[in-house]
Design an enzyme around this catalytic site. Sequence first.
Site, short mmCIF file in Angstrom:
data_model
loop_
_atom_site.label_atom_id
_atom_site.label_comp_id
_atom_site.label_asym_id
_atom_site.label_seq_id
_atom_site.Cartn_x
_atom_site.Cartn_y
_atom_site.Cartn_z
N GLY A 195 5.71 -16.69 6.92
CA GLY A 195 4.57 -17.23 6.44
C GLY A 195 3.43 -17.35 7.52
O GLY A 195 3.61 -17.69 8.71
N CYS A 196 2.01 -17.52 6.96
CA CYS A 196 0.94 -17.70 8.10
C CYS A 196 1.11 -18.79 8.62
O CYS A 196 1.23 -19.24 9.77
CB CYS A 196 -0.21 -17.17 7.31
#
EC number: 1.2.1.38
Length: 344
Positions: free
Chosen positions: A147-148
């Site tokens: 994920g970011c």
Amino acid sequence: MKVAIIGATGYSGAELFRLLQAHPHVDRCDVYLSSQDGVHLSESFPHVGAVDGAVLHKLDIEALAKYDAVFFATPPGVSGEWAPALVDRGVKVIDLSGDFRLKDGAVYERWYGREAAPAAYLKRAVYGLTEWNRDAVREAELLSNPGCYPTATLLGLAPLVKERLIEEDSIIVDAKSGVSGAGRKAGLGTHFSEVNENVKIYKVNAHQHIPEIEQMLGTWNGAMKPITFSTHLIPMTRGIMSTIYAKVKQPFSLNDLIDLYKTSYEDASFVRIRQPGQFPATKEVYGSNYCDIGLAYDERTGRVTVVSVIDNLMKGAAGQAVQNFNLMMGWDEVEGLCFLPTYP
């Protein structure tokens, strides 16, 4: 090399399409969607123009099985349903969603509120934090792209955690993201009047990226404790800044800290460590696959501060996916990603 993107009408999917269209080893990049068929991608993204191969196709497992690699840029639940059949047919799968990031299906179901992918495939999936998992990525058949927020946070924490330099129960993460991180689907919370000139905290102690971060920290140091993690939406389009605080076990100099990070990332083409007194800004990685890290040490409190910035759609999504794709195919990980940030 023929590749396909499932979910190209979202921001990460569109960025992935842009990168793969220009990739030196990709001859063809097709786009698929569950809800549309025969519509050109430019209907959703006019900037694409009349690019060949940008006509959306409806999901079909037999058609997808003919590609060398398939990317999922989809909401939770889609890749968990479709990816196993593609992996079984020998297709390399790179998943940008969270469906295969957590090894424990029960943990996934608790944080995502939906049924987990089959346990056998959760076990087979390789977590693609490229700089710290290259060997496994090279052998991966099913790649789970981080994920970011986890990308920025884990790259910022890795040297400290792996060297056991900080108290295991002391990590506080204050993370901020541009509005594109919330996705393209319309919602009250991302209307212009709601986000302009406004900063909002959200998912307090409840963000689905928390177990992902803690899972990786635990693989580096089995004594790690739960972290304090907060996320904020800020009025800009792209970018993540993860500001991390932790208590050190024993004092050290800032120069020693910076030397540790430079040594840890000396073979990392996309991680840049700032000099003492310099801290990165999100604009300085805009549109690139770089992660820039700045460091400080406070002798008064015995705490280290790590500032880690990325472009959430690039290093936090599409860029890192291409970086992992490169390794999976036996190429240099920088292929198709060698460009500086866009500035200003």
